[in-house]
Design a protein around this motif. Sequence first.
Motif, PDB file in Angstrom:
ATOM      1  N   ASP A 166      -3.578  -3.415  -5.731  1.00 18.06           N
ATOM      2  CA  ASP A 166      -2.932  -3.631  -4.434  1.00 18.06           C
ATOM      3  C   ASP A 166      -3.450  -4.985  -3.947  1.00 18.06           C
ATOM      4  N   SER A 177      -7.566  -4.935   4.561  1.00 16.13           N
ATOM      5  CA  SER A 177      -6.817  -4.699   3.324  1.00 16.13           C
ATOM      6  C   SER A 177      -5.822  -5.828   3.065  1.00 16.13           C
ATOM      7  N   THR A 183       0.839  -1.195   0.000  1.00 20.34           N
ATOM      8  CA  THR A 183       0.000   0.000   0.000  1.00 20.34           C
ATOM      9  C   THR A 183       0.877   1.249   0.000  1.00 20.34           C
TER      10      THR A 183
HETATM   11 MG    MG Z   1      -1.813  -2.938   2.312  1.00 19.34          MG
END
Ligand code: MG
Length: 740
Positions: free
Chosen positions: A249, A216, A104
């Motif tokens: 990502d 994430s 990220t």
């Molecule tokens: Mg990440």
Amino acid sequence: MSKNKSSESVKVVVRCRPLSRKEESNGPAGGIVQMDLRLGQVILRNPRAPPSEPQKTFTFDAVYDANSKQRELYDESVRPLIDSVLGGFNGTIFAYGQTGTGKTYTMQGAWLDPERRGVIPNAFDHIFTHISRSQSDKQYLVRASYLEIYREEVRDLLDPNHGNARALELRENPDTGVYVQDLTSCVCKSIKEIEEVMNVGNQARAVGATDMNEHSSRSHALFLITVECSQPGPDGRKHIRVGRLNLVDLAGSERQAKTGVQGERLKEAAKINLSLSALGNVISALADGRSGHVPYRDSKLTRLLQDSLGGNAKTVMVATLGPAPQHYDETLTTLRYANRAKNIQNQPRVNEDPKDALLREFQREIARLRAQLNHRKWRSKQKSEQVEDESWDGDQEKEIEDEEDEEVEKEGEDYMKLEEQRLEREKEAIRGDQDLIPDEKQKLLGEKERMMVDLRKEQEATEQLTAKYKAMESKLLVGGKNIIDHTNEQQKMLEIKRQEIAEQTRKEREIQQQVLIQDEETLELRETFTSLQQEVEAKTKKLKKYLKLYAKLQAIKVEIKDVNDEHVRSRQELEQTQNELTRELKFKYLIIENFIPPEEKNKIMNRLVFDPEEDQWKFQSLVPAESKSSQMKKRPASAVGYKRPISQYARVAIAMGGHSRYRAENIMFLELDMTPPNTASVDCSKDGEPNQSPSVDSSPTKEKGVRKSQSWCHTPKSMTSSPSNVSLAACHTATPAAAQ
Ligand code: MG
Ligand code: ADP
């Protein structure tokens, strides 16, 4: 895989983040990753192996160590790709690596700090700066979409009700490849707007996730930018090039299926592993080049990246590493993965004049609106010049089209004003005319008034059309217009220089790598010797070469062992997952067998169909698909005007009289009582009439409301005397009140 002229391999770069404070405090071991920036090599030390074991070396297109700047990575490895996208190629950049290694950070970075802005914000800058600097005959349309794949479901991050939205489906188009159906796409006119889109998506991603990092690291995020550019070609026609950019990502690549996970978490882990292991299988199949079948269809991620891996796209993979010794295994796996990806060949080509270019539609719509506007303005002009003949003359329209927009607009406004003034003057004249009889005067004035209203209406319609036209046109970005205020010549020069330096560094590295390979080969060529001395020298060299080869052999042996170990490990994990899933399946079977009646089970089983497109079982709907929408929306004919369906018989019964059975909607009698207040009843107690209601009798008050209530006591009488009072109309008017 055959290497044809237009094929190029996936570019793989590796980035290692600095040791975190926590890792530094863990011990003095230091990092296990060394990098040779000049040669583009990563040297990995095994912290558990004896010092005699050779270190592992991997060579990539570029490597970035802990001190590398975001800008360096962008200029050297990403800028050429974005340039290609602006030229009409498809491009993909994906970050791959363990959680916490800087995926990220590399893709997004810290937005507010110019030094630490990642690939995505830099790409936004790049795209819009390019557009503002391009020639004025180019028109651009930039669109952005944002989605995530979480537990094998594609979710639209720009959908306002993201949380409740159903998962989107993937579809395939022979021309443009795999796409997501019904995905929101936003037209962006500036950096600010596209950043806003990204923010909205990031917020949607954070909502519902208890821990953003946790979420994430388990979901794949894809930001898609489409840049359409129209430019007149040598043939004089406008040609459109469409470049699609995927910024990905990925979820953390560490093995999720560690012991102890159950239920939902297990399924999630299995699904994340599914996408990533499918990606691994696709990369292996493509890198190997021998196996004909590439398992793209095994997961949503691989289907979406189908074009980026082995298809029509230019691809850059950024593999991120952590330098801590405790993550040696994961780091090695990432490097192997990246090393394999280098061998993938893509066949990128420019997407010229695709059928689905939105820019074309925009241009058509703008042209249509413009023609409409011009037609209106031409009409106004004609009228203002008092031309009687109103036949349509294409040449004159053309003339207007060629005039400056503002000029035509001003002329239109002038005409409207003049016309208004003229009408006012005429009205005044009529008022002042003594010869006219009042009736006629009124008629003429009315007519003029109507003309005024028409004129205003026309003016409003023109304004609306102009606003629509301007809104449409503003979405298209035209080259040469300065949409970015900070661009100036100096900055442009600086960027060009930076680009040149990056290109130079890249070339140097390539040459160094080639020199290294050639060194080994040329050794053999210098074997001609004349003296004994030379022979000794040559043989020593040969020996050295063999020693080198021996070292290589050892390295390969270690590698084979590593790969075997890794396979064993992943097989064990898969077996474990399989056992868990089997256990869960058995448990569900147990419930089905013991608690669900066989006929119910059969009913459910009969409704199940397999959807090969979605790769899952689905329920057949009970209502036939084609009639579903119309059938469900329409109210049954019998229910029109009633709260619920009602039979013909009941309707007649209601109309005929108030049989209480058919007074289902409202059994109370709610019609206004028109009988005047009965004052006599107050005196009734004195008379001692036997049929008087006791409640009224005992009432000490003479207030109107109380007395009025007496009339309700009479209602049975009035009902029996006039049963037809309970009419259908009464039912009707009372219904809304009753419903409340
Ligand atoms: Mg990440
Ligand atoms: P991932 O997305 O791979 O899980 P992150 O990008 O969230 O990892 O990075 C984890 C942490 O490491 C963040 O705090 C980030 O700021 C830091 N970090 C990652 N890469 C770098 C780098 N190259 N330089 C400085 N800090 C970094």
